[in-house]
Design a protein around this motif. Structure first.
Motif, mmCIF file in Angstrom:
data_model
loop_
_atom_site.group_PDB
_atom_site.id
_atom_site.type_symbol
_atom_site.label_atom_id
_atom_site.label_comp_id
_atom_site.label_asym_id
_atom_site.label_seq_id
_atom_site.Cartn_x
_atom_site.Cartn_y
_atom_site.Cartn_z
ATOM 1 N N THR A 166 -22.609 -71.044 -48.651
ATOM 2 C CA THR A 166 -23.492 -70.689 -47.683
ATOM 3 C C THR A 166 -24.949 -70.576 -48.180
ATOM 4 O O THR A 166 -26.049 -70.785 -47.586
ATOM 5 N N ARG A 197 -31.792 -64.710 -49.094
ATOM 6 C CA ARG A 197 -30.674 -65.536 -49.037
ATOM 7 C C ARG A 197 -29.386 -65.175 -49.259
ATOM 8 O O ARG A 197 -28.217 -65.290 -48.926
ATOM 9 N N ALA A 228 -28.461 -72.104 -47.109
ATOM 10 C CA ALA A 228 -29.720 -71.434 -46.846
ATOM 11 C C ALA A 228 -31.059 -72.034 -47.655
ATOM 12 O O ALA A 228 -32.085 -71.986 -47.165
#
Length: 206
Positions: A151, A111, A155
């Protein structure tokens, strides 16, 4: 008929006895043959047998209905069992029975890489039991832009396994090739299922 009676009246006693005996024998024979023709079951016996057969048929009908109902319910039970097993698989994916830390850390790395983020440190801690589950704290540090860090957090929140992110700290901003790079520090906490009924191994920690 009158002549027959007169003849019988004029007959000797021996003849009269023989005639009576013949009549008795004839009547007896007729009764015997009549009884022979009526050797089959009586109406009462036939009605009883018919009623018995009807009762047996009704019993078989009830058994068929009951077995059909059981078969239909069995199919329903099977569908419900499959649904429960699927829900259990989903629940165990969110709250597994094993730590699976190596697998989890690899997912963190994946990730982070997709987000363009660099992981500095990642230090899984000992599990902390809490009723039927245990918390596994994982302190982490990362380096990247604010967007990359956000981000990465998004995730983690979308993972099938539950991962909470707390104690977020962003500091030490610096310009790198026109990007503002931050040092991020936070606590990622995942969870695992604990069977409260399971006894700890002998000599092991409780």
């Amino acid at each position: 008929m009158e002549k027959l009676i007169e003849n019988v009246a004029r007959a000797s006693t021996a003849t009269k006895v023989a005639a009576v005996a013949g009549i008795v024998i004839l009547v007896t024979a007729l009764n015997y043959f009549a009884m022979g023709l009526n050797m089959g079951p009586s109406i009462s016996e036939t009605e009883t047998r018919i009623q018995r057969m009807r009762n047996e048929q009704a019993r078989l009908d009830r058994e068929y209905i009951e077995k059909t109902s059981i078969a239909n319910n069995l199919n329903q039970f099977r569908r419900e069992k499959e649904l429960l097993e699927e829900r259990l698989r989903q629940a165990l994916a969110e709250l597994p029975e094993d730590k699976n830390i190596d697998e989890l850390l690899q997912l963190f790395q994946d990730r982070a890489q997709k987000a363009g983020l660099e992981i500095g440190t990642i230090e899984p801690q000992a599990a902390v039991a809490d009723r039927f589950f245990a918390r596994i704290p994982i302190p982490m540090t990362v380096t990247g832009t604010f967007h990359e860090i956000a981000t990465f957090f998004d995730a983690l929140g979308r993972m099938q396994r539950i991962v909470n992110v707390t104690d977020i700290s962003l500091d030490s901003p610096k310009d790198v090739s026109g990007k503002v790079i931050l040092n991020g520090k936070f606590l990622a906490t995942t969870f695992m299922f604990v069977d409260a009924s399971a006894k700890p191994p002998k000599g092991g920690a409780k």
